[in-house]
Design an enzyme around this catalytic site. Structure first.
Site, short mmCIF file in Angstrom:
data_model
loop_
_atom_site.label_atom_id
_atom_site.label_comp_id
_atom_site.label_asym_id
_atom_site.label_seq_id
_atom_site.Cartn_x
_atom_site.Cartn_y
_atom_site.Cartn_z
CG ASP A 26 -1.93 -1.16 1.19
OD1 ASP A 26 -1.89 -1.96 0.26
OD2 ASP A 26 -2.73 -1.28 2.14
CE LYS A 131 -3.48 -4.37 1.23
NZ LYS A 131 -4.17 -3.60 2.24
CB VAL A 159 2.52 2.56 4.83
CG1 VAL A 159 3.92 3.14 4.78
CG2 VAL A 159 1.78 2.82 3.53
CB THR A 160 0.44 2.10 8.67
OG1 THR A 160 -0.72 1.37 9.11
CG2 THR A 160 0.00 3.34 7.91
CB CYS A 164 -2.05 -2.57 5.38
SG CYS A 164 -3.73 -1.91 5.26
N1 TIU Z 1 -2.59 0.38 4.31
C1 TIU Z 1 -3.01 0.59 5.55
O1 TIU Z 1 -2.29 0.41 6.52
N2 TIU Z 1 -4.31 1.10 5.70
C2 TIU Z 1 -4.69 1.91 6.75
O2 TIU Z 1 -5.85 2.31 6.83
N3 TIU Z 1 -3.72 2.26 7.66
C3 TIU Z 1 -3.84 3.14 8.69
O3 TIU Z 1 -2.90 3.22 9.48
N4 TIU Z 1 -4.92 3.86 8.81
#
Ligand code: TIU
Length: 231
Positions: A26, A131, A159-160, A164
């Site tokens: 992500d 996803k 991240v994060t 995720c």
């Molecule tokens: N990709 C991911 O981690 N989605 C999130 O919503 N992360 C947050 O830390 N909000």
């Protein structure tokens, strides 16, 4: 079999390059740039930028080593039919998933904010996996793709860290993949969550996997090391 070994927490780990893939979680404009989903949740997106350079270094090393590379993107269909109502209905209605923002509709596939950041743009041969959830295995064909390629080890970054990345590592670990997380190639809006999330992975003898630095991982990918027992 080409075995690489990397120093890691809780112990050094050896893996076969022929059965290893890189999964970049992500690294999207929606999370790393102002005006996207991350900012709409009230976060300071600048915290995530520290992961860009280390992720670039691992990407370069993985490309040079010929590893399969999978870039994931969190996001939803334009009609939001794959978004749970509780996920959509949280927060300020003007900034919810699907609302218009400076990078298009927030967390919607096909919108500019949903793209991977230009610094880490996928190469044409690399897999981009959309996803709907936090985990890369939930409601995706990732497991099928990995099995078809005989993959057993995942190098994971992105991240994060505590959302995720963690969810994907937990999912991968339960499916039998050995997960090695590149610590500095992950980031969180909350530095303390980042640190604790990494500790959680490596604690208890590596309850979900291993944690290594991007430099050590890149070095391990670039030189063949003698096989060592997996701790
Ligand atoms: N990709 C991911 O981690 N989605 C999130 O919503 N992360 C947050 O830390 N909000």
């Amino acid at each position: 079999m080409t075995t690489a070994t990397v120093e890691a927490n809780p112990s050094a780990v050896s893996f076969d390059l022929a059965t290893t893939a890189l999964v970049v979680i992500d690294m999207q404009r929606d999370f790393l740039e102002p005006g996207g989903f991350g900012a709409a949740l009230g976060n300071d997106v600048s915290f995530l930028r520290s992961a860009i350079k280390p992720t670039g270094a691992i990407l370069a090393a993985a490309r040079a080593a010929g590893l399969p590379i999978i870039h994931t993107r969190e996001g939803h269909r334009a009609d939001l039919s794959d978004a749970p109502p509780h996920k959509v209905l949280r927060g300020d209605p003007a900034k919810r998933i699907g609302a218009p923002g400076p990078m298009g509709r927030i967390l919607v596939r096909g919108e500019p904010g949903h793209d991977i950041i230009p610094e880490l743009a996928p190469a044409a041969s690399e897999i981009v996996l959309d996803k709907p959830g936090k985990g890369a295995f939930f409601a995706t064909d990732l497991d099928l793709i990995l099995r078809n390629r005989g993959i057993r080890t995942l190098i994971v970054c992105g991240v994060t860290t505590e959302v995720c990345v963690h969810t994907s590592v937990r999912e991968g670990n339960d499916r039998g993949y050995r997960c090695i997380v590149a610590a500095d190639a992950c980031a969180s809006y909350f530095p303390e969550f980042h640190a604790v999330a990494l500790r959680m992975i490596a604690a208890q003898g590596g309850i979900f996997g291993w944690v290594a630095t991007s430099a050590d991982l890149a070095a391990a990918l670039s030189q063949e090391a003698p096989a060592r027992a997996i701790a």
